[in-house]
Design a protein around this motif. Structure first.
Motif, mmCIF file in Angstrom:
data_model
loop_
_atom_site.group_PDB
_atom_site.id
_atom_site.type_symbol
_atom_site.label_atom_id
_atom_site.label_comp_id
_atom_site.label_asym_id
_atom_site.label_seq_id
_atom_site.Cartn_x
_atom_site.Cartn_y
_atom_site.Cartn_z
ATOM 1 N N ARG A 30 0.690 -1.326 -0.083
ATOM 2 C CA ARG A 30 -0.067 -0.077 -0.043
ATOM 3 C C ARG A 30 0.864 1.263 0.091
ATOM 4 O O ARG A 30 0.664 2.200 -0.646
ATOM 5 N N PRO A 31 1.875 1.400 0.814
ATOM 6 C CA PRO A 31 2.487 2.639 0.731
ATOM 7 C C PRO A 31 3.121 2.892 -0.534
ATOM 8 O O PRO A 31 4.061 4.121 -0.708
ATOM 9 N N TYR A 32 3.635 1.871 -1.465
ATOM 10 C CA TYR A 32 4.492 2.085 -2.559
ATOM 11 C C TYR A 32 3.577 2.390 -3.660
ATOM 12 O O TYR A 32 3.758 2.286 -4.929
ATOM 13 N N TYR A 34 1.635 4.577 -5.684
ATOM 14 C CA TYR A 34 1.368 5.966 -6.075
ATOM 15 C C TYR A 34 2.110 6.326 -7.672
ATOM 16 O O TYR A 34 2.910 5.396 -7.798
#
Length: 85
Positions: A30-32, A34
């Protein structure tokens, strides 16, 4: 050379990855997710459209991440709870 030999979708944006060194890592991606290519994968119907290549996983839109990166961000899976007899 580090390779991914098996991948399982665990839910949300998390994958269980087995590497050719015998280790399994759990990676929350999820944090990656973008930017132009990876941002598309926030749509879970697109996130689950991945396949295993010779060394890595690749999504239907062409996105991929290096096995070394996935290994580095991954954590050891939690051991299964042992039920008392």
């Amino acid at each position: 050379m580090l390779k991914i030999i098996d991948v399982d979708y665990l839910g949300d944006y998390t994958l269980s990855l087995t590497f050719n060194n015998g280790e399994t890592r759990v990676a929350d991606l999820r944090p990656y997710l973008y930017g132009e290519v990876f941002g598309e994968l926030l749509d879970k119907s697109k996130f689950i459209q991945y396949g295993l290549t010779r060394i890595n996983i690749e999504w239907a839109n062409g996105a991929d991440l290096a096995p070394e990166f996935l290994y580095e961000i991954g954590t050891a899976p939690h051991p299964a709870s042992v039920m008392p007899s």
